[in-house]
Write a protein that holds these residues in place. Structure first.
Motif: not given
Length: 288
Positions: A180-196
């Motif tokens: 669950v914590a990892a999925v939330l981290g992936i959600i956070k990552t997808m929200g910053a997909i435009s980052q390097p």
């Protein structure tokens, strides 16, 4: 003591191996507080939801029990056999009338007061007194008495193990909570997909820390403690089975000395007194 050593080995080998393999702790250190907040908080919350207050208190006490081990030591088994020897011998030689004051009010009995640790254990005291009370009421069928004692021990065993089962359920939940914590981290990552890529790599690493912590806590810490708690409870449960063996042997008509000797044979090897040691303990038992 061994549990503390075991924890040090677990942490040392896991994180030491990670460091020797060239791993860097900066991502773990930065992500761990937030991941632990999610995983640990969810774990504690689900634990509170799924268990009664008695089970929760038992679980907290169980962690101390896992560290300290069984409360019954070798001397306690000798004391138990001595106590049962005096009670059964008194009942056999002096009759029911002589034993009644001791089983009706064990706290005031000079026999029970000689063994304060056993007297303090309410289940052990009640099991002895209730069984002897049934005998004074002419329930002298050994099989019926044995069945009654076994049911009481089984009930006590199941109630005592509720805490260890609850802790094991918590251990089983931690890997999923880590996901669950990892999925939330992936959600956070997808929200910053435009980052390097360098920035995204750190976000993904932080997310994976959640999965790691969930599995590590479950199988490296909480699960082993739950198993140790159950082991200690099983060791302590053997103490009450000695009571059954001696009292049932008494009902079969055996002498008090024979009954306690049969009980001695059921004591765990690490705590079992020798024949000579038991004889010495019986000689120092109080006289009625």
């Amino acid at each position: 003591m061994f549990q503390i050593i075991g924890l040090l080995v677990v942490f040392g080998m896991v994180f030491g191996g990670f460091a020797l393999a060239g791993g860097h702790f900066d991502v773990i250190i930065k992500a761990a507080p937030f991941e632990m907040m999610m995983i640990g908080g969810a774990g504690v919350g689900s634990f509170l939801i799924s268990n009664s207050m008695g089970t929760i208190k038992g679980a907290m006490a169980g962690f101390g029990k896992a560290l300290s081990g069984s409360k019954w030591k070798a001397k306690d088994y000798s004391d138990l056999l001595s106590l049962l020897f005096v009670l059964t011998k008194t009942m056999k030689t002096k009759g029911v009338v002589a034993i009644e004051p001791h089983i009706e009010n064990p706290k005031e009995s000079n026999i029970f007061q000689t063994y304060p640790k056993i007297l303090k254990d309410h289940f052990a005291t009640d099991l002895i007194c209730d069984t002897l009370r049934m005998m004074t009421m002419n329930l002298d069928d050994p099989h019926q008495v044995e069945d009654a004692i076994e049911k009481q021990i089984e009930k006590h065993h199941n109630e005592a193990h509720a805490a260890s089962h609850a802790v094991q359920n918590l251990a089983d939940a931690f890997p999923a909570l880590g996901i669950v914590a990892a999925v939330l981290g992936i959600i956070k990552t997808m929200g910053a997909i435009s980052q390097p890529p360098e920035y995204l790599g750190k976000l993904i690493g932080s997310a994976l820390v959640g999965t790691f912590l969930g599995i590590f806590i479950a199988y490296g810490i909480v699960g082993p403690f739950a198993a140790r708690m159950a082991e200690v409870l099983d060791e302590e449960g053997q103490f009450y089975k000695i009571i059954k063996d001696v009292l049932v042997s008494h009902l079969h008509g055996n002498a008090a000395q024979i009954s306690v000797e049969l009980g001695r044979g059921s004591i765990p090897t690490s705590c079992q007194p020798s024949f000579a040691q038991l004889e010495e303990a019986l000689n120092s038992a109080p006289q009625v």
